[in-house]
Enzyme design. Structure first.
Site, short mmCIF file in Angstrom:
data_model
loop_
_atom_site.label_atom_id
_atom_site.label_comp_id
_atom_site.label_asym_id
_atom_site.label_seq_id
_atom_site.Cartn_x
_atom_site.Cartn_y
_atom_site.Cartn_z
N HIS A 210 -1.97 -7.36 -6.38
CA HIS A 210 -2.74 -6.12 -6.29
C HIS A 210 -1.89 -4.86 -6.37
O HIS A 210 -2.42 -3.76 -6.37
CB HIS A 210 -3.55 -6.08 -4.99
CG HIS A 210 -2.69 -5.84 -3.78
ND1 HIS A 210 -1.88 -6.80 -3.25
CD2 HIS A 210 -2.50 -4.73 -3.04
CE1 HIS A 210 -1.24 -6.31 -2.21
NE2 HIS A 210 -1.58 -5.05 -2.06
C1 UD1 Z 1 -4.12 -0.67 -0.06
C2 UD1 Z 1 -2.75 -0.27 0.50
C3 UD1 Z 1 -1.74 -1.36 0.21
C4 UD1 Z 1 -2.23 -2.70 0.70
C5 UD1 Z 1 -3.59 -2.98 0.07
C6 UD1 Z 1 -4.15 -4.30 0.51
C7 UD1 Z 1 -2.14 2.12 0.49
C8 UD1 Z 1 -1.35 3.14 -0.22
N1 UD1 Z 1 -2.25 0.94 -0.15
O1 UD1 Z 1 -4.01 -0.75 -1.48
O2 UD1 Z 1 -0.53 -1.06 0.87
O3 UD1 Z 1 -1.30 -3.70 0.32
O4 UD1 Z 1 -4.48 -1.92 0.47
O5 UD1 Z 1 -5.42 -4.49 -0.01
O6 UD1 Z 1 -2.63 2.38 1.55
N2 UD1 Z 1 -11.70 -0.93 -3.35
C9 UD1 Z 1 -12.91 -1.57 -3.24
N3 UD1 Z 1 -13.34 -1.92 -1.98
C10 UD1 Z 1 -12.61 -1.68 -0.86
C11 UD1 Z 1 -11.39 -1.02 -1.00
C12 UD1 Z 1 -10.94 -0.67 -2.24
O7 UD1 Z 1 -13.59 -1.82 -4.20
O8 UD1 Z 1 -13.07 -2.04 0.24
C13 UD1 Z 1 -11.23 -0.57 -4.71
C14 UD1 Z 1 -11.48 0.86 -5.05
O9 UD1 Z 1 -11.82 0.92 -6.38
C15 UD1 Z 1 -10.13 1.51 -4.85
C16 UD1 Z 1 -9.17 0.38 -5.17
O10 UD1 Z 1 -9.84 -0.81 -4.78
O11 UD1 Z 1 -9.96 2.62 -5.64
C17 UD1 Z 1 -7.88 0.47 -4.44
O12 UD1 Z 1 -8.08 0.62 -3.03
P1 UD1 Z 1 -7.05 1.48 -2.13
O13 UD1 Z 1 -7.39 1.38 -0.70
O14 UD1 Z 1 -6.87 2.82 -2.73
O15 UD1 Z 1 -5.68 0.75 -2.38
P2 UD1 Z 1 -5.30 -0.78 -2.40
O16 UD1 Z 1 -4.84 -1.07 -3.79
O17 UD1 Z 1 -6.35 -1.64 -1.80
#
Ligand code: UD1
Length: 364
Positions: A210
């Protein structure tokens, strides 16, 4: 004393669970409140962990959701500041290295509230990684540091943090892992959603990916998937797909062979049930490098560096980068029985949460 415990994203939930469980014993002078920032919000990324890890309903839910780093961090800060002003905690405890960790530690410090950082001092040395910025900033302003491995202690000392504020306590995530392993042993296999997969594949590997650096660039992501497709010719690979990764798989149109089995993101117990018996784990996660080391499962880390070097020096982890030929060669070596043996690092004994709360009870 009033203690706020902050969690926001999936990798935070397994770290706060054992701390809250230890607090429930009633042996510490803290009235704790749980703050969920809402950085992760899908049922599969959040609610299921609360249920399975016995985390109580949060006292505050900030519902910040996704956004750019600045948007998300700013929303967490604004909403966290409001509850700190209203409820005035004496201490804020943050875990790990996600945007929620960074945002809440900054807010607390500016309100002159003490900050305890659990899993402090880890450094990948790679400032292109958002988590590295979160780690550096959080540690620069925290008051108490709880480290999981010797490297954490050394980085904090080199950065000028006072020795008496740094506690080498082991790893709360491993506290949780052992707790869940025990619970899993007591469950009938039929209770777990991943049991049919294990029945279908007597031997298998597990993939998780991821990191933006691996899945946001079409060339890098296709290269990794081509290597994994090759590995899967010899060993079927099960791949629970993070939402970010799912989006990019679709967007880039990457072909997946039948020997790579995609699933939705898994609940903790389902995932544990899978990876604990895997021949091999291929991942870019931080926590999984440590959980595989704790259980003695061979792990290949598909990154150029790790902030958790004890998993390489003492554990079962090998950092292989993202060169497809290297990934295939290292996986082949493990399948041929040339994997690392590894041992469990110091203080990874299931008792880190107690050490943290004892130290804080004296300090605050
Ligand atoms: C975040 C953390 C990362 C961790 C990861 C585990 C930061 C900078 N990054 O990254 O350290 O390893 O979580 O998962 O804090 N999304 C969904 N549903 C959710 C959450 C996210 O669909 O419940 C999608 C959204 O499109 C979002 C993307 O995933 O834009 C990324 O989510 P985000 O929380 O920004 O970062 P992660 O890549 O999950």
């Amino acid at each position: 004393k009033k203690l706020f415990i902050v969690a926001g994203a999936r990798p935070n939930f397994m770290k706060i669970a054992p701390i809250l469980r230890e607090l429930r014993r009633g042996a510490y002078p803290f009235a704790a409140k749980l703050v969920h920032t809402g950085q992760h919000y899908d049922k599969a990324m959040s609610d299921v962990f609360f249920e399975e890890l016995e985390i109580p309903r949060p006292d505050y839910h900030l519902e910040v959701g996704s956004g750019s780093h600045a948007e998300q961090t700013a929303r967490i800060m604004t909403r966290f500041e409001a509850i700190c002003l209203r409820d005035r905690p004496d201490l804020v405890l943050v875990v790990g290295d996600v945007n929620s960790t960074l945002a809440c530690s900054i807010v607390a410090k500016k309100l002159h509230i003490g900050v305890a950082h659990v899993e402090a001092g880890l450094r990948s040395g790679d400032r292109a990684m958002p988590e590295e910025i979160n780690r550096l900033v959080t540690d620069a302003i925290s008051d108490w540091f709880f480290v999981t491995e010797q490297s954490g202690l050394e980085h904090l000392l080199a950065e000028g943090q006072p020795r008496d504020r740094i506690h080498f306590v082991g790893h709360v995530m491993i506290d949780n892992l052992f707790h869940q392993v025990e619970k899993l042993a007591a469950l009938p296999p039929a209770a777990l959603g991943t049991t049919p997969l294990k029945q279908r594949f007597p031997e298998y590997g597990v993939i998780t990916l991821h990191r933006p650096s691996n899945v946001d660039d079409p060339q890098v992501f296709s290269g990794i998937m081509a290597a994994l497709a090759e590995v899967s010719q010899g060993l079927p690979l099960i791949f629970p797909v993070h939402p970010r990764t799912r989006g990019n798989l679709d967007k880039f149109g990457i072909a997946i062979p039948d020997s790579v089995v995609l699933t939705e993101p898994l609940a903790y117990m389902d995932f544990l049930n899978l990876f604990k018996d895997a021949r091999l784990v291929l991942t870019d996660s931080g926590g999984l490098q440590e959980e595989t080391t704790a259980l003695g499962v061979p792990c290949l880390t598909l990154r150029e560096n790790t902030e958790r070097p004890v998993t390489v020096d003492e554990g079962t982890n090998t950092v292989v980068g993202v060169d497809p030929a290297r990934i295939v060669a290292e996986a082949t070596a493990i399948l041929a029985g040339r994997g690392k043996q590894g041992c469990r690092p110091q203080f990874w004994d299931g008792r880190a949460s107690g050490r943290i709360l004892e130290a804080l009870a004296v300090a605050v």
